[in-house]
Write a protein that holds these residues in place. Structure first.
Motif, PDB file in Angstrom:
ATOM      1  N   HIS A 261      10.674   3.147  -0.539  1.00 41.05           N
ATOM      2  CA  HIS A 261       9.386   3.791  -0.336  1.00 41.05           C
ATOM      3  C   HIS A 261       8.688   3.277   0.929  1.00 41.05           C
ATOM      4  O   HIS A 261       7.473   3.341   1.037  1.00 41.05           O
ATOM      5  CB  HIS A 261       8.491   3.579  -1.565  1.00 41.05           C
ATOM      6  CG  HIS A 261       9.142   4.006  -2.834  1.00 41.05           C
ATOM      7  ND1 HIS A 261       9.665   5.259  -3.004  1.00 41.05           N
ATOM      8  CD2 HIS A 261       9.385   3.345  -3.991  1.00 41.05           C
ATOM      9  CE1 HIS A 261      10.182   5.371  -4.229  1.00 41.05           C
ATOM     10  NE2 HIS A 261      10.039   4.214  -4.837  1.00 41.05           N
TER      11      HIS A 261
ATOM     12  N   THR B 248       7.200   3.266   4.614  1.00 37.52           N
ATOM     13  CA  THR B 248       6.489   4.349   5.285  1.00 37.52           C
ATOM     14  C   THR B 248       6.864   4.475   6.747  1.00 37.52           C
ATOM     15  O   THR B 248       6.383   5.374   7.421  1.00 37.52           O
ATOM     16  CB  THR B 248       4.967   4.129   5.168  1.00 37.52           C
ATOM     17  OG1 THR B 248       4.640   2.851   5.721  1.00 37.52           O
ATOM     18  CG2 THR B 248       4.528   4.194   3.713  1.00 37.52           C
TER      19      THR B 248
ATOM     20  N   SER C  95      10.268   7.908   5.429  1.00 42.95           N
ATOM     21  CA  SER C  95       9.614   8.402   4.229  1.00 42.95           C
ATOM     22  C   SER C  95       8.127   8.554   4.443  1.00 42.95           C
ATOM     23  O   SER C  95       7.541   7.975   5.360  1.00 42.95           O
ATOM     24  CB  SER C  95       9.891   7.464   3.049  1.00 42.95           C
ATOM     25  OG  SER C  95       9.594   6.128   3.376  1.00 42.95           O
ATOM     26  N   GLY C  96       7.518   9.357   3.576  1.00 43.23           N
ATOM     27  CA  GLY C  96       6.080   9.553   3.626  1.00 43.23           C
ATOM     28  C   GLY C  96       5.368   8.541   2.758  1.00 43.23           C
ATOM     29  O   GLY C  96       5.881   7.457   2.496  1.00 43.23           O
ATOM     30  N   SER C  97       4.209   8.918   2.261  1.00 39.09           N
ATOM     31  CA  SER C  97       3.380   7.954   1.536  1.00 39.09           C
ATOM     32  C   SER C  97       3.557   8.006   0.028  1.00 39.09           C
ATOM     33  O   SER C  97       3.148   7.079  -0.661  1.00 39.09           O
ATOM     34  CB  SER C  97       1.902   8.204   1.868  1.00 39.09           C
ATOM     35  OG  SER C  97       1.543   9.542   1.537  1.00 39.09           O
ATOM     36  N   ALA C  98       4.154   9.076  -0.501  1.00 39.33           N
ATOM     37  CA  ALA C  98       4.259   9.210  -1.948  1.00 39.33           C
ATOM     38  C   ALA C  98       5.343   8.295  -2.501  1.00 39.33           C
ATOM     39  O   ALA C  98       6.492   8.359  -2.058  1.00 39.33           O
ATOM     40  CB  ALA C  98       4.558  10.654  -2.326  1.00 39.33           C
TER      41      ALA C  98
ATOM     42  N   ALA D  24       8.511  10.203  -4.080  1.00 38.56           N
ATOM     43  CA  ALA D  24       8.955  11.347  -3.287  1.00 38.56           C
ATOM     44  C   ALA D  24      10.444  11.600  -3.461  1.00 38.56           C
ATOM     45  O   ALA D  24      11.234  10.666  -3.599  1.00 38.56           O
ATOM     46  CB  ALA D  24       8.649  11.106  -1.811  1.00 38.56           C
TER      47      ALA D  24
ATOM     48  N   ASP E   6       5.754  14.423   2.519  1.00 42.69           N
ATOM     49  CA  ASP E   6       6.106  13.485   1.446  1.00 42.69           C
ATOM     50  C   ASP E   6       7.492  13.736   0.867  1.00 42.69           C
ATOM     51  O   ASP E   6       7.684  13.697  -0.354  1.00 42.69           O
ATOM     52  CB  ASP E   6       5.040  13.495   0.339  1.00 42.69           C
ATOM     53  CG  ASP E   6       3.763  12.809   0.788  1.00 42.69           C
ATOM     54  OD1 ASP E   6       3.859  11.812   1.523  1.00 42.69           O
ATOM     55  OD2 ASP E   6       2.673  13.276   0.408  1.00 42.69           O
TER      56      ASP E   6
END
Length: 302
Positions: A6, A8, A28-31, A34, A72
């Motif tokens: 996870h 970022t 990866s995004g912030s979720a 995801a 995300d």
């Protein structure tokens, strides 16, 4: 190698390969929960960004990873066994076969699915990478579904024939080229290849081509029980809409998304303008075509 799935920011990740590590890049995004997409590169010396020393600099995989992260969706885009960050995995990349690439993708799936909260990952194969994805997903756990972008729907020998016959400049070479293709389809290497055909059929890569020509995309996709998205640009000079239609015929429940004005490297180009189409292969600053990212996001998050 242990890493946070996870994270970022983009980071290098690697898993064991046959003689050295296989390497890729996680973005990866912030979720924290995801979905994760593994991006499998196309033919030849194509790197994790979708670029190649053979004149491709459009960076479609990097642009795709960045666009998906903004929505995300995590991605890991990989370098193939024996090339770029994965060059230590085998001494001679010409000795790799399609089955080896599929084996490596299964290893990535096993590693990443165990570290993803969804317990499975999505495979996105571009061009020849779509065939690798189809092979890797045969009876494979840990695969959420497949995204086949510009993926051949016919045996590659037929695709290569069409590509050669589509260029009038190849006319003097066609008798020899067709003879070589017939031999490779039968699993027989060809000792002598004329200089103009060496880049495509040089003896060192014929073992690989034999493994490639043995694959039937229709049969492979018919065996897939997971959801499948088929993405195909109408201005693709290498893989055609009839390939997408062939894949859809073999798997009627697949989602098919035809992208008007989109070429092989997922950029928008003027209809029928071959020179502009080819120039787009080197244009990193040209964004991905409208509809590409949206189709993937809708499919993965539905």
């Amino acid at each position: 190698m242990v890493f946070s799935i996870h994270a970022t920011a983009e980071q290098v990740v690697q898993i064991p390969g046959p003689q050295g590590p296989l390497q890729g890049a996680l973005l990866s995004g912030s979720a924290p929960s995801a979905p994760l997409v593994l991006i499998i590169p196309g033919s030849g010396p194509t790197n994790r960004d979708g670029n190649s020393p053979l004149g491709i600099g459009a960076a479609p995989y990097r642009l795709l990873a960045q666009a998906l992260a903004a929505r995300d969706i995590q991605t890991v885009r990989i370098d193939k066994r024996g090339m770029f960050g994965s060059r230590a995995a085998i001494a001679d990349p010409d000795q790799v076969r399609m089955q080896d690439y599929a084996h490596d993708v299964r290893a990535w799936v096993e590693y990443l699915a165990d570290r993803n909260s969804q317990g499975c990952i999505w495979l996105l194969g571009h061009s020849e990478g779509g065939l690798v994805a189809l092979q890797a997903a045969q009876n494979s756990t840990g695969v959420c579904g497949l995204i086949l972008a510009a993926t051949p729907g016919r045996p590659m020998a037929s695709v290569v024939r069409d590509q050669l016959e589509g260029n009038p400049a190849n006319q003097p070479l066609l008798p020899e080229a067709m003879s070589i293709i017939r031999s490779l389809e039968q699993g027989k290497a060809v000792a002598e290849v004329s200089a103009p055909l060496e880049p495509l059929f040089r003896p060192k890569v014929q073992g690989y081509l034999i493994s490639l020509f043995q694959l039937d995309p229709g049969q492979l996709i018919n065996n897939i029980s997971r959801p499948v998205l088929i993405l195909q640009g109408t201005e693709d000079l290498q893989v055609h809409t009839k390939d997408a239609q062939a894949l859809a015929t073999a798997k009627p429940d697949a989602i098919v998304k035809l992208l008007p004005g989109v070429n092989h490297v997922l950029k928008e180009v003027p209809e029928g303008d071959t020179q502009a189409n080819l120039r787009a292969y080197a244009q990193r600053d040209l964004p991905l075509a409208p509809g590409v990212v949206e189709a993937i996001v809708d499919f993965v998050k539905r």
